[in-house]
Motif scaffolding. Structure first.
Motif, PDB file in Angstrom:
ATOM      1  N   ALA A  22       0.835  -1.202   0.000  1.00 41.69           N
ATOM      2  CA  ALA A  22       0.000   0.000   0.000  1.00 41.69           C
ATOM      3  C   ALA A  22       0.873   1.257   0.000  1.00 41.69           C
ATOM      4  CB  ALA A  22      -0.923   0.001   1.214  1.00 41.69           C
ATOM      5  N   ALA A  23       0.580   2.136  -0.917  1.00 40.95           N
ATOM      6  CA  ALA A  23       1.338   3.380  -1.032  1.00 40.95           C
ATOM      7  C   ALA A  23       1.158   4.230   0.216  1.00 40.95           C
ATOM      8  CB  ALA A  23       0.879   4.153  -2.263  1.00 40.95           C
ATOM      9  N   GLY A  24       2.250   4.741   0.724  1.00 43.94           N
ATOM     10  CA  GLY A  24       2.206   5.667   1.838  1.00 43.94           C
ATOM     11  C   GLY A  24       2.176   5.052   3.224  1.00 43.94           C
ATOM     12  N   LEU A  25       2.001   3.732   3.346  1.00 41.56           N
ATOM     13  CA  LEU A  25       1.931   3.137   4.684  1.00 41.56           C
ATOM     14  C   LEU A  25       3.318   2.909   5.285  1.00 41.56           C
ATOM     15  CD1 LEU A  25      -0.989   0.537   4.646  1.00 41.56           C
ATOM     16  CD2 LEU A  25      -0.959   2.857   5.538  1.00 41.56           C
ATOM     17  N   ASP A  26       4.230   2.321   4.529  1.00 40.59           N
ATOM     18  CA  ASP A  26       5.595   2.064   4.990  1.00 40.59           C
ATOM     19  C   ASP A  26       5.611   1.402   6.369  1.00 40.59           C
ATOM     20  OD1 ASP A  26       8.385   2.037   4.724  1.00 40.59           O
ATOM     21  OD2 ASP A  26       8.582   3.914   5.831  1.00 40.59           O
ATOM     22  N   VAL A  27       5.027   0.188   6.429  1.00 44.50           N
ATOM     23  CA  VAL A  27       4.913  -0.543   7.690  1.00 44.50           C
ATOM     24  C   VAL A  27       5.512  -1.941   7.556  1.00 44.50           C
ATOM     25  CG1 VAL A  27       2.847   0.668   8.478  1.00 44.50           C
ATOM     26  CG2 VAL A  27       2.603  -1.384   7.078  1.00 44.50           C
ATOM     27  N   GLN A  28       5.834  -2.523   8.708  1.00 43.96           N
ATOM     28  CA  GLN A  28       6.178  -3.928   8.764  1.00 43.96           C
ATOM     29  C   GLN A  28       4.893  -4.675   9.062  1.00 43.96           C
ATOM     30  OE1 GLN A  28       9.456  -3.351  11.709  1.00 43.96           O
ATOM     31  NE2 GLN A  28      10.505  -4.794  10.346  1.00 43.96           N
ATOM     32  N   VAL A  29       4.671  -5.800   8.391  1.00 42.18           N
ATOM     33  CA  VAL A  29       3.423  -6.545   8.532  1.00 42.18           C
ATOM     34  C   VAL A  29       3.751  -7.972   8.918  1.00 42.18           C
ATOM     35  CG1 VAL A  29       1.330  -7.317   7.352  1.00 42.18           C
ATOM     36  CG2 VAL A  29       2.344  -5.113   6.757  1.00 42.18           C
ATOM     37  N   GLY A  30       2.982  -8.507   9.851  1.00 41.91           N
ATOM     38  CA  GLY A  30       3.175  -9.888  10.244  1.00 41.91           C
ATOM     39  C   GLY A  30       2.130 -10.326  11.258  1.00 41.91           C
ATOM     40  N   ALA A  31       2.410 -11.474  11.857  1.00 39.14           N
ATOM     41  CA  ALA A  31       1.563 -11.997  12.927  1.00 39.14           C
ATOM     42  C   ALA A  31       2.223 -11.676  14.259  1.00 39.14           C
ATOM     43  CB  ALA A  31       1.384 -13.504  12.761  1.00 39.14           C
ATOM     44  N   ASP A  85      -3.583   7.660  13.781  1.00 42.38           N
ATOM     45  CA  ASP A  85      -3.588   8.095  12.380  1.00 42.38           C
ATOM     46  C   ASP A  85      -3.428   6.902  11.439  1.00 42.38           C
ATOM     47  OD1 ASP A  85      -3.853  10.682  13.287  1.00 42.38           O
ATOM     48  OD2 ASP A  85      -1.747  11.208  12.974  1.00 42.38           O
ATOM     49  N   LEU A  86      -2.579   5.958  11.818  1.00 42.33           N
ATOM     50  CA  LEU A  86      -2.372   4.780  10.977  1.00 42.33           C
ATOM     51  C   LEU A  86      -3.624   3.894  10.957  1.00 42.33           C
ATOM     52  CD1 LEU A  86      -0.612   3.145   9.121  1.00 42.33           C
ATOM     53  CD2 LEU A  86       0.574   2.203  11.117  1.00 42.33           C
ATOM     54  N   ILE A  87      -4.309   3.789  12.082  1.00 42.62           N
ATOM     55  CA  ILE A  87      -5.568   3.035  12.112  1.00 42.62           C
ATOM     56  C   ILE A  87      -6.583   3.671  11.168  1.00 42.62           C
ATOM     57  CG2 ILE A  87      -7.624   2.620  13.566  1.00 42.62           C
ATOM     58  CD1 ILE A  87      -5.529   0.454  13.870  1.00 42.62           C
ATOM     59  N   ALA A  88      -6.631   5.002  11.131  1.00 47.04           N
ATOM     60  CA  ALA A  88      -7.549   5.686  10.214  1.00 47.04           C
ATOM     61  C   ALA A  88      -7.202   5.349   8.762  1.00 47.04           C
ATOM     62  CB  ALA A  88      -7.506   7.189  10.444  1.00 47.04           C
ATOM     63  N   ALA A  89      -5.916   5.338   8.439  1.00 49.56           N
ATOM     64  CA  ALA A  89      -5.492   4.984   7.082  1.00 49.56           C
ATOM     65  C   ALA A  89      -5.834   3.520   6.772  1.00 49.56           C
ATOM     66  CB  ALA A  89      -3.990   5.225   6.919  1.00 49.56           C
ATOM     67  N   LEU A  90      -5.647   2.636   7.749  1.00 50.79           N
ATOM     68  CA  LEU A  90      -5.982   1.220   7.549  1.00 50.79           C
ATOM     69  C   LEU A  90      -7.486   1.029   7.387  1.00 50.79           C
ATOM     70  CD1 LEU A  90      -3.593  -0.540  10.076  1.00 50.79           C
ATOM     71  CD2 LEU A  90      -3.403  -0.473   7.578  1.00 50.79           C
TER      72      LEU A  90
END
Length: 173
Positions: A22-31, A85-90
């Motif tokens: 996703a553009a603009g998120l720049d996050v690490q994703v995992g469990a 803010d990140l939750i709002a984007a998600l």
């Protein structure tokens, strides 16, 4: 058209891929087991919390009503409101998102709700936010497909033995 899905874990994989790209998120994703400590990037931890019953799809597939959560742990250098803010984007991203899965097997998310939370790990607590929602998957074979091949029929008054499959005729399309 996307390939048919066979199991709930494919939703997890599709969500992780979508969030990473996703553009603009720049996050690490995992469990949750993959998370160690907050770092330079925020973490989004995906969890399937429940697999409940639901109404079968119109084609007969079995419904799996999944309760999912995306927990955000902000980066160390982030402001106090970064996770919110990140939750709002998600939430914006998740609304109406089928994560690249087939539309006849994956409903849109519903009941999206973002709340503050804590992530406790190794005796440390980290301020976080969690976005919870429900998404229904329809898995398994359709009832429209005959697992034995071409659907056939027989009229009792036209055959001598209704239990003899050789006396059945193929259905016309």
């Amino acid at each position: 058209m996307p390939a048919p899905i066979q199991q709930p874990s494919q939703l997890f994989t599709a969500m992780a891929t979508t969030l990473r790209n996703a553009a603009g998120l720049d996050v690490q994703v995992g469990a949750h087991p993959e998370f160690t400590t907050p770092g330079d990037k925020a973490w989004v931890l995906i969890d399937i919390e429940r697999n409940g019953p639901g109404e079968r799809a119109a084609d007969g597939r079995i419904a799996h009503v999944l309760t999912l959560s995306l927990q955000v742990v902000p980066a160390l250098s982030a402001s106090a409101f970064a996770a919110c803010d990140l939750i709002a984007a998600l939430k914006n991203l998740a609304t109406d998102n089928r994560w690249g899965l087939p539309g006849d097997q994956c409903d849109r998310p519903s009941n999206l709700d973002g709340v503050p939370s804590l992530l406790v790990r190794d005796g440390q607590s980290h301020k976080a936010w969690t976005l919870s929602f429900i998404q229904t998957l329809y898995l398994g074979p359709t009832l429209l497909d005959d697992p034995l091949g071409t659907p056939k029929f027989a009229r009792t008054w036209e055959v001598s033995d209704i239990d003899d499959p050789d006396q059945y005729t193929s259905l016309e399309a």
